[in-house]
Design a protein around this motif. Structure first.
Motif, PDB file in Angstrom:
ATOM      1  N   VAL A   1       0.836  -1.204   0.000  1.00 32.54           N
ATOM      2  CA  VAL A   1       0.000   0.000   0.000  1.00 32.54           C
ATOM      3  C   VAL A   1       0.872   1.256   0.000  1.00 32.54           C
ATOM      4  O   VAL A   1       0.643   2.185  -0.794  1.00 32.54           O
ATOM      5  CB  VAL A   1      -0.967  -0.013   1.208  1.00 32.54           C
ATOM      6  CG1 VAL A   1      -1.631   1.335   1.392  1.00 32.54           C
ATOM      7  CG2 VAL A   1      -1.995  -1.098   1.035  1.00 32.54           C
ATOM      8  N   VAL A   2       1.875   1.301   0.862  1.00 29.88           N
ATOM      9  CA  VAL A   2       2.754   2.471   0.918  1.00 29.88           C
ATOM     10  C   VAL A   2       3.536   2.619  -0.382  1.00 29.88           C
ATOM     11  O   VAL A   2       3.738   3.732  -0.872  1.00 29.88           O
ATOM     12  CB  VAL A   2       3.692   2.390   2.145  1.00 29.88           C
ATOM     13  CG1 VAL A   2       4.775   3.446   2.096  1.00 29.88           C
ATOM     14  CG2 VAL A   2       2.886   2.513   3.419  1.00 29.88           C
ATOM     15  N   GLY A   3       3.964   1.512  -0.971  1.00 26.68           N
ATOM     16  CA  GLY A   3       4.657   1.572  -2.258  1.00 26.68           C
ATOM     17  C   GLY A   3       3.778   2.138  -3.361  1.00 26.68           C
ATOM     18  O   GLY A   3       4.210   2.953  -4.175  1.00 26.68           O
ATOM     19  N   ALA A   4       2.519   1.706  -3.393  1.00 25.25           N
ATOM     20  CA  ALA A   4       1.593   2.211  -4.413  1.00 25.25           C
ATOM     21  C   ALA A   4       1.307   3.695  -4.216  1.00 25.25           C
ATOM     22  O   ALA A   4       1.313   4.472  -5.181  1.00 25.25           O
ATOM     23  CB  ALA A   4       0.293   1.422  -4.374  1.00 25.25           C
ATOM     24  N   VAL A   5       1.086   4.099  -2.979  1.00 20.02           N
ATOM     25  CA  VAL A   5       0.826   5.519  -2.707  1.00 20.02           C
ATOM     26  C   VAL A   5       2.055   6.359  -3.024  1.00 20.02           C
ATOM     27  O   VAL A   5       1.954   7.435  -3.616  1.00 20.02           O
ATOM     28  CB  VAL A   5       0.361   5.711  -1.247  1.00 20.02           C
ATOM     29  CG1 VAL A   5       0.320   7.175  -0.872  1.00 20.02           C
ATOM     30  CG2 VAL A   5      -0.995   5.078  -1.050  1.00 20.02           C
ATOM     31  N   THR A   6       3.227   5.872  -2.667  1.00 20.25           N
ATOM     32  CA  THR A   6       4.463   6.603  -2.967  1.00 20.25           C
ATOM     33  C   THR A   6       4.688   6.695  -4.470  1.00 20.25           C
ATOM     34  O   THR A   6       5.119   7.726  -4.975  1.00 20.25           O
ATOM     35  CB  THR A   6       5.661   5.910  -2.298  1.00 20.25           C
ATOM     36  OG1 THR A   6       5.443   5.844  -0.898  1.00 20.25           O
ATOM     37  CG2 THR A   6       6.951   6.659  -2.569  1.00 20.25           C
ATOM     38  N   GLY A   7       4.395   5.638  -5.175  1.00 19.43           N
ATOM     39  CA  GLY A   7       4.555   5.660  -6.627  1.00 19.43           C
ATOM     40  C   GLY A   7       3.644   6.658  -7.304  1.00 19.43           C
ATOM     41  O   GLY A   7       4.009   7.288  -8.295  1.00 19.43           O
ATOM     42  N   MET A   8       2.438   6.824  -6.776  1.00 19.41           N
ATOM     43  CA  MET A   8       1.486   7.757  -7.384  1.00 19.41           C
ATOM     44  C   MET A   8       1.753   9.199  -6.984  1.00 19.41           C
ATOM     45  O   MET A   8       1.450  10.119  -7.750  1.00 19.41           O
ATOM     46  CB  MET A   8       0.057   7.384  -6.987  1.00 19.41           C
ATOM     47  CG  MET A   8      -0.437   6.135  -7.649  1.00 19.41           C
ATOM     48  SD  MET A   8      -2.178   5.819  -7.339  1.00 19.41           S
ATOM     49  CE  MET A   8      -2.185   5.541  -5.586  1.00 19.41           C
ATOM     50  N   THR A   9       2.276   9.429  -5.797  1.00 20.76           N
ATOM     51  CA  THR A   9       2.412  10.798  -5.297  1.00 20.76           C
ATOM     52  C   THR A   9       3.855  11.220  -5.090  1.00 20.76           C
ATOM     53  O   THR A   9       4.103  12.234  -4.450  1.00 20.76           O
ATOM     54  CB  THR A   9       1.670  10.951  -3.961  1.00 20.76           C
ATOM     55  OG1 THR A   9       2.272  10.071  -3.003  1.00 20.76           O
ATOM     56  CG2 THR A   9       0.199  10.638  -4.105  1.00 20.76           C
ATOM     57  N   GLY A  10       4.798  10.496  -5.632  1.00 23.87           N
ATOM     58  CA  GLY A  10       6.205  10.772  -5.377  1.00 23.87           C
ATOM     59  C   GLY A  10       6.728  12.071  -5.951  1.00 23.87           C
ATOM     60  O   GLY A  10       7.746  12.587  -5.507  1.00 23.87           O
TER      61      GLY A  10
ATOM     62  N   PHE B   1      13.107   3.584  -7.631  1.00 18.30           N
ATOM     63  CA  PHE B   1      14.044   3.209  -6.574  1.00 18.30           C
ATOM     64  C   PHE B   1      13.446   3.165  -5.179  1.00 18.30           C
ATOM     65  O   PHE B   1      14.113   2.731  -4.241  1.00 18.30           O
ATOM     66  CB  PHE B   1      15.249   4.153  -6.582  1.00 18.30           C
ATOM     67  CG  PHE B   1      16.040   4.077  -7.861  1.00 18.30           C
ATOM     68  CD1 PHE B   1      16.650   2.905  -8.243  1.00 18.30           C
ATOM     69  CD2 PHE B   1      16.152   5.174  -8.681  1.00 18.30           C
ATOM     70  CE1 PHE B   1      17.368   2.819  -9.413  1.00 18.30           C
ATOM     71  CE2 PHE B   1      16.879   5.113  -9.860  1.00 18.30           C
ATOM     72  CZ  PHE B   1      17.485   3.932 -10.228  1.00 18.30           C
ATOM     73  N   VAL B   2      12.204   3.619  -5.011  1.00 15.15           N
ATOM     74  CA  VAL B   2      11.568   3.563  -3.692  1.00 15.15           C
ATOM     75  C   VAL B   2      10.268   2.766  -3.767  1.00 15.15           C
ATOM     76  O   VAL B   2      10.089   1.798  -3.025  1.00 15.15           O
ATOM     77  CB  VAL B   2      11.304   4.985  -3.129  1.00 15.15           C
ATOM     78  CG1 VAL B   2      10.658   4.903  -1.759  1.00 15.15           C
ATOM     79  CG2 VAL B   2      12.593   5.788  -3.046  1.00 15.15           C
ATOM     80  N   ALA B   3       9.357   3.135  -4.668  1.00 17.75           N
ATOM     81  CA  ALA B   3       8.041   2.501  -4.717  1.00 17.75           C
ATOM     82  C   ALA B   3       8.115   1.052  -5.201  1.00 17.75           C
ATOM     83  O   ALA B   3       7.501   0.166  -4.595  1.00 17.75           O
ATOM     84  CB  ALA B   3       7.097   3.306  -5.603  1.00 17.75           C
ATOM     85  N   VAL B   4       8.843   0.802  -6.269  1.00 20.06           N
ATOM     86  CA  VAL B   4       8.928  -0.569  -6.793  1.00 20.06           C
ATOM     87  C   VAL B   4       9.581  -1.516  -5.782  1.00 20.06           C
ATOM     88  O   VAL B   4       9.060  -2.620  -5.564  1.00 20.06           O
ATOM     89  CB  VAL B   4       9.637  -0.589  -8.168  1.00 20.06           C
ATOM     90  CG1 VAL B   4       9.952  -2.002  -8.612  1.00 20.06           C
ATOM     91  CG2 VAL B   4       8.793   0.122  -9.213  1.00 20.06           C
ATOM     92  N   PRO B   5      10.696  -1.140  -5.125  1.00 16.54           N
ATOM     93  CA  PRO B   5      11.230  -2.042  -4.096  1.00 16.54           C
ATOM     94  C   PRO B   5      10.277  -2.263  -2.926  1.00 16.54           C
ATOM     95  O   PRO B   5      10.203  -3.379  -2.393  1.00 16.54           O
ATOM     96  CB  PRO B   5      12.510  -1.347  -3.628  1.00 16.54           C
ATOM     97  CG  PRO B   5      12.936  -0.516  -4.777  1.00 16.54           C
ATOM     98  CD  PRO B   5      11.653  -0.059  -5.411  1.00 16.54           C
ATOM     99  N   LEU B   6       9.516  -1.229  -2.520  1.00 22.15           N
ATOM    100  CA  LEU B   6       8.545  -1.423  -1.444  1.00 22.15           C
ATOM    101  C   LEU B   6       7.479  -2.440  -1.863  1.00 22.15           C
ATOM    102  O   LEU B   6       7.110  -3.325  -1.075  1.00 22.15           O
ATOM    103  CB  LEU B   6       7.890  -0.090  -1.077  1.00 22.15           C
ATOM    104  CG  LEU B   6       8.709   0.873  -0.229  1.00 22.15           C
ATOM    105  CD1 LEU B   6       7.998   2.206  -0.123  1.00 22.15           C
ATOM    106  CD2 LEU B   6       8.975   0.302   1.138  1.00 22.15           C
TER     107      LEU B   6
END
Length: 109
Positions: free
Chosen positions: A47-56, A95-100
């Motif tokens: 969930v955090v990875g998806a949110v970070t990927g959308m709002t990064g 480098f952040v969302a995909v690894p999460l």
């Protein structure tokens, strides 16, 4: 070369901050309601990875201002890399969302 190292270092710091926040939040969640820690951590990572990927890269917040800016004849806002950030939205995603999300998927199975 130093920009690449700074970008990877920034991604590592963001990833580690996300891991610490997720682990503490899920620890409180499991402490209050019980249940399986590993499965909940995996779901939280995804969930955090998806949110970070959308709002990064703040694109979602800028989309809301496009109509107002165009009504006044202003061009769309540009990301000028201010605030000392090295990573762009694509860098945060890769480098952040995909690894999460990957770690979350591994923990769920």
């Amino acid at each position: 070369m130093s920009t690449v190292i700074r970008g990877l270092r920034e991604a590592l710091v963001l990833f580690l901050i996300a891991v610490a926040v997720i682990a503490s939040a899920v620890g409180i969640w499991v402490g209050v309601s019980g249940g399986d820690f590993t499965h909940r951590v995996g779901v939280a990572f995804m969930v955090v990875g998806a949110v970070t990927g959308m709002t990064g890269d703040l694109t979602l917040s800028r989309i809301g201002m496009l109509d107002a800016r165009s009504a006044f004849g202003l061009p769309p806002e540009r990301e000028d890399g201010g605030g000392g950030r090295v990573l762009t939205g694509a860098g945060v995603f890769l480098f952040v969302a995909v690894p999460l999300i990957a770690v979350g998927a591994l923990l769920i199975t």
